[in-house]
Each structure stands twice: as C-alpha cells, then as structure tokens.
Scaffold this active site. Structure first.
Site, short mmCIF file in Angstrom:
data_model
loop_
_atom_site.label_atom_id
_atom_site.label_comp_id
_atom_site.label_asym_id
_atom_site.label_seq_id
_atom_site.Cartn_x
_atom_site.Cartn_y
_atom_site.Cartn_z
N ASP A 116 57.47 4.11 -24.49
CA ASP A 116 57.51 3.88 -25.93
C ASP A 116 56.49 4.69 -26.72
O ASP A 116 56.58 4.79 -27.94
CB ASP A 116 57.30 2.39 -26.24
CG ASP A 116 58.49 1.54 -25.84
OD1 ASP A 116 59.59 2.10 -25.66
OD2 ASP A 116 58.33 0.32 -25.70
N ASP A 136 53.42 3.93 -27.47
CA ASP A 136 52.93 3.00 -28.49
C ASP A 136 51.52 2.49 -28.21
O ASP A 136 51.16 1.38 -28.63
CB ASP A 136 53.88 1.81 -28.62
CG ASP A 136 54.02 1.02 -27.32
OD1 ASP A 136 53.54 1.49 -26.27
OD2 ASP A 136 54.62 -0.07 -27.35
N THR A 154 53.82 4.16 -20.50
CA THR A 154 54.93 3.49 -21.17
C THR A 154 55.79 4.51 -21.89
O THR A 154 55.25 5.42 -22.53
CB THR A 154 54.44 2.43 -22.18
OG1 THR A 154 55.53 2.04 -23.03
CG2 THR A 154 53.32 2.96 -23.05
N ARG A 169 60.94 -1.18 -29.06
CA ARG A 169 60.94 -2.50 -29.69
C ARG A 169 60.04 -2.53 -30.91
O ARG A 169 60.42 -3.02 -31.98
CB ARG A 169 60.51 -3.57 -28.68
CG ARG A 169 60.62 -5.00 -29.22
CD ARG A 169 60.22 -6.02 -28.17
NE ARG A 169 58.82 -5.91 -27.80
CZ ARG A 169 58.38 -5.53 -26.61
NH1 ARG A 169 59.25 -5.20 -25.67
NH2 ARG A 169 57.09 -5.45 -26.34
N GLY A 173 56.65 -2.52 -17.81
CA GLY A 173 57.80 -1.67 -17.59
C GLY A 173 57.41 -0.39 -16.87
O GLY A 173 56.36 0.19 -17.14
N ASP A 185 50.46 -2.04 -23.38
CA ASP A 185 49.51 -2.92 -24.06
C ASP A 185 49.39 -4.28 -23.39
O ASP A 185 48.30 -4.86 -23.33
CB ASP A 185 49.85 -3.07 -25.54
CG ASP A 185 51.26 -3.61 -25.77
OD1 ASP A 185 52.05 -3.70 -24.81
OD2 ASP A 185 51.58 -3.94 -26.93
N ARG A 190 56.40 -8.69 -14.14
CA ARG A 190 55.79 -9.46 -15.23
C ARG A 190 55.09 -10.66 -14.60
O ARG A 190 55.53 -11.19 -13.59
CB ARG A 190 56.85 -9.94 -16.22
CG ARG A 190 57.78 -8.83 -16.72
CD ARG A 190 57.11 -7.92 -17.71
NE ARG A 190 58.05 -6.92 -18.23
CZ ARG A 190 57.71 -5.97 -19.08
NH1 ARG A 190 56.46 -5.87 -19.52
NH2 ARG A 190 58.61 -5.10 -19.51
#
Length: 319
Positions: free
Chosen positions: A127, A129, A125, A171, A11, A103, A72
């Site tokens: 996120d 994360d 990212t 997510r 992303g 990741d 992707r």
C-alpha cells in the site's frame, strides 16, 4: 548483542524475502546469530522459532511472499500476549528483533521496544502507506502487476468500446491507484484521500462519449468503496456498457522487481546496523534515495504523505 530475531507480520509483500535474506546475512557477517520467527507475532507467542544459517536464505531473493510466513494475531495486542512473546525471546536468548511489515506490525514492535526489547521495523506493504519513507517494500512490484493488468484490460475495452472500472488494493492510502492511474492514462482515479463527486465523474464520462470517446478506464482504490457498486452506478447513469474487474490478491504475489529487491536489501541491512549500535525503537526507510530512520512512535503518529501534485497532474492529463 550476539543474537537477534526476524519476523514478518501482516499482509505479505513481494520483497519480504529479500529483506529477510539481508537481515540474516548482514547479521552473520557481523558474527551475530539469527533466529527466524515463523508466523509473525503468533509464532513468537507459540515459540515457533528456529536458527537461520547462510543457506537458510539461499535462493529466496527472487521469490514473492515470505519464507517465514505471516499471520494476524489478536492476542499480541494484549499485555498478556506481549509478555508471552517477550518470554519466548528470553527463552531463546534473542536480544534484538527486526519486524518486517506495515503499521499494524509496527504497533507490536513499539510495544516490545517500550518493554525493553530492542526492535527495528522494516516497512513491507504494497500500500506504500508508512510515513517516513518514500517507498515501502512491495509497492513497486504490486504497481507493475496492476499496470500489466490494466494494459490488458484496455485492449479489450478498446475492442468492445466499453467503460471499465478496475478495483485495486488500498484501504486507507491510494498510492497504488494513483500511480497506476497516471501510468496507464486512466480517465478517472478514485482514492481515499480525495472525495470524488460521482456526479462529476458521470458528467465527464458523458462528455467524453459525446465527443466520440469509445472507451474509458476508471481505477478505484478499495478504500473508496466497492468497484462493483461504482460500476453499476456508472452504467445506470450513463447507459454506457460497463464492466468491473477486481484485481484482488493477485497484486500481492509475484517475483519482486529489481527496485523492490534492492530496497529490501538496503533496508534489511540497515535494520541490523541500528541494532548493533543501540539505535532501537526505529523504523528504517528511504527518502530521496538515502536510507533514513525514524522513531517508531513518530512514524505511527503521522499520516502517510499524499502527493497532491501527482493527483492534480493525473486530472490535467485525463481531460
């Protein structure tokens, strides 16, 4: 080492362009040639690779998204796909690689590193994360986008005396929801790291209504469930007029904040430095405002840190 490559994968995140710029200019400063790999690992397999010059990264530091594009790539998860990528790197004489992404991107970087391609990961990212770094590129910009949206929604929530459920990205990690919820004074924050009891949320909303509270803001990370479903349940159980807003991909876009531009510049430059001194197979990050690096395998094996104290504070301030 005389020639390196750089790609973005997964992303997109605001600040990726600043990181690309830093990689290219830091490398050229040290007399390296730099090749941009377009469309992530798919572009690596396809040989969509072009040499980058100083001018190639001019006027991109302020732009969201990624000028190298991203995609992707299921094929790169296979040994055959990885070998195709390695063959392309050898064809172009690329001796080291900087991978900017999350990741999933780092799993590919780890495979390349294990097969003898010096690779360094840069965490990009929204996120936030990735273990081993306090912040990832793009998180601050996305957070400010969420805060701006919630501020506007609160205006109409106040005017119409409604409960608003706002679904944000996240997510597997709830940092966007947690930080935005604390910054915006949300009454409830629902994140994947904590199993919130819906009955307790309903009771809290009812108590607030009974003491005269006219509106409420509930922020939900997408990993918890559908904001639409949660909003429907709240309205059915409380009989309070409830509206749902799903922010979606608006959170990915926009000009990166100063914090993200500086972070991306520092991390991108560090990645090149690690390749130059033979410290491959690493992920760069920032801890306590110091640039650090960890083995890719260690970063992938750990779970992202969750700030329990911040979550508890959000509960205490939303009574």
């Amino acid at each position: 080492m005389k020639r390196i490559g750089v790609l973005t994968s997964g992303g997109d995140a605001p600040g990726m362009n600043a990181a690309i710029r830093a990689v290219v200019r830091k490398a050229i400063y040290h007399n390296l040639e730099v090749f941009g790999i377009y469309y992530g690992y798919q572009g690596l397999i396809n040989g969509d690779i072009k040499k980058l010059e100083l001018g190639s990264v001019g006027d991109i530091i302020h732009r969201g998204g990624t000028v190298l594009y991203t995609a992707r790539c299921e094929e790169f998860k296979t040994e055959e796909g990885q070998q195709k990528g390695i063959d392309q790197l050898k064809k172009f004489g690329i001796e080291g690689l900087v991978v900017i992404g999350g990741d999933g991107s780092f799993k590919g970087a780890k495979k390349l590193s294990e097969q003898g391609i010096p690779t360094v990961g840069v965490p990009g990212t929204i996120d936030n994360d990735i273990p081993g770094t306090d912040f990832t590129i793009g998180f601050d910009t996305a957070l400010n986008t969420v805060i701006d949206a919630v501020d506007k929604i609160r205006d109409t929530a106040t005017s119409h005396e409604r409960t608003y459920v706002i679904e944000v990205m996240g997510r597997d990690a709830g940092d966007l929801a947690l930080w935005a919820g604390l910054a915006d004074g949300a009454e409830t924050i629902m994140i994947p790291e904590v199993n919130e009891n819906m009955d307790e949320i309903i009771k809290r909303l009812k108590r607030g209504h009974e003491r005269g509270k006219k509106h409420s803001i509930i922020i939900v990370a997408e990993g918890v469930g559908s904001g639409v479903d949660i909003g429907r349940t709240i309205q059915e159980e409380t009989k309070l007029e409830t509206r749902v807003t799903v922010l979606g991909h608006i959170q990915r876009g926009g000009s990166p904040t100063a914090r993200d531009r500086v972070l991306a510049s520092r991390l991108g430059a560090k990645a090149v430095e690690l390749l130059l001194v033979g410290e491959a197979g690493q992920v760069v990050g920032i801890e306590n405002n110091k640039i650090v690096y960890h083995a890719i395998g260690d970063a992938l094996a750990q779970k992202p840190a969750f700030d329990q104290d911040m979550y508890q504070l959000s509960k205490e301030l939303s009574i």
